[in-house]
Write a protein that holds these residues in place. Structure first.
Motif, mmCIF file in Angstrom:
data_model
loop_
_atom_site.group_PDB
_atom_site.id
_atom_site.type_symbol
_atom_site.label_atom_id
_atom_site.label_comp_id
_atom_site.label_asym_id
_atom_site.label_seq_id
_atom_site.Cartn_x
_atom_site.Cartn_y
_atom_site.Cartn_z
ATOM 1 N N SER A 1 0.581 -1.088 0.008
ATOM 2 C CA SER A 1 0.262 -0.132 0.373
ATOM 3 C C SER A 1 1.024 1.571 0.089
ATOM 4 N N ARG A 2 1.950 0.918 0.164
ATOM 5 C CA ARG A 2 2.684 1.940 0.554
ATOM 6 C C ARG A 2 3.073 3.005 -0.999
ATOM 7 N N PRO A 3 3.136 4.321 -1.050
ATOM 8 C CA PRO A 3 2.668 5.159 -2.386
ATOM 9 C C PRO A 3 3.690 4.739 -3.735
ATOM 10 N N ASP A 4 4.908 4.741 -3.011
ATOM 11 C CA ASP A 4 6.068 5.308 -4.213
ATOM 12 C C ASP A 4 5.714 3.394 -4.570
ATOM 13 N N VAL A 5 5.266 2.433 -4.030
ATOM 14 C CA VAL A 5 5.331 0.913 -4.854
ATOM 15 C C VAL A 5 3.843 1.240 -6.044
ATOM 16 N N ARG A 6 2.703 1.621 -5.151
ATOM 17 C CA ARG A 6 1.774 0.662 -5.578
ATOM 18 C C ARG A 6 1.500 2.729 -7.482
ATOM 19 N N ASN A 7 2.483 3.463 -7.282
ATOM 20 C CA ASN A 7 2.789 4.371 -8.411
ATOM 21 C C ASN A 7 4.595 4.242 -8.572
ATOM 22 N N PRO A 8 5.233 4.510 -9.360
ATOM 23 C CA PRO A 8 6.452 4.162 -9.889
ATOM 24 C C PRO A 8 7.257 5.516 -9.470
ATOM 25 N N VAL A 9 5.794 6.794 -10.325
ATOM 26 C CA VAL A 9 5.870 7.057 -11.221
ATOM 27 C C VAL A 9 7.005 8.510 -9.681
ATOM 28 N N LEU A 10 6.469 8.291 -8.365
ATOM 29 C CA LEU A 10 6.781 9.125 -6.870
ATOM 30 C C LEU A 10 8.026 8.609 -6.908
ATOM 31 N N ALA A 11 8.303 7.504 -6.868
ATOM 32 C CA ALA A 11 9.725 7.522 -6.949
ATOM 33 C C ALA A 11 10.995 7.897 -7.057
ATOM 34 N N LEU A 12 10.494 8.352 -8.758
ATOM 35 C CA LEU A 12 11.387 9.057 -9.783
ATOM 36 C C LEU A 12 11.901 10.117 -8.663
ATOM 37 N N PRO A 13 13.742 10.873 -8.896
ATOM 38 C CA PRO A 13 14.279 11.858 -8.327
ATOM 39 C C PRO A 13 12.591 13.212 -8.608
#
Length: 82
Positions: free
Chosen positions: A4-16
């Motif tokens: 349920s982590r946002p950066d796992v559900r939406n890979p764009v959020l993990a981008l610098p």
């Protein structure tokens, strides 16, 4: 089970560069979100047409374009998934 982590559900959020989204004005974010929605809809239509024409690799390409457009749209609107 999916995370349920946002950066796992939406890979764009993990981008610098994703953190820079917060610095955009609400108007700019909404305008970009609308463009991403248009790109996503167009990509989904192209994927369906490619699949109908038995062009699987192009259908997969357009599906990926549509998925990433959706992820970017949700990041701009501030929702992790939905």
């Amino acid at each position: 089970m999916r995370s349920s982590r946002p950066d796992v559900r939406n890979p764009v959020l993990a981008l610098p560069g994703a953190r820079r989204i917060a610095s955009l004005s609400p108007e700019a974010r909404e305008a970009l979100a609308e463009i991403m929605a248009d790109i996503g809809a167009d990509a989904r239509a192209r994927a369906q047409e490619s699949w109908r024409k038995n062009k699987g690799p192009m259908a997969a390409y357009w599906k990926a374009v549509g998925a990433y457009a959706g992820h970017i749209r949700r990041a701009l609107r501030g929702t992790a998934h939905g």
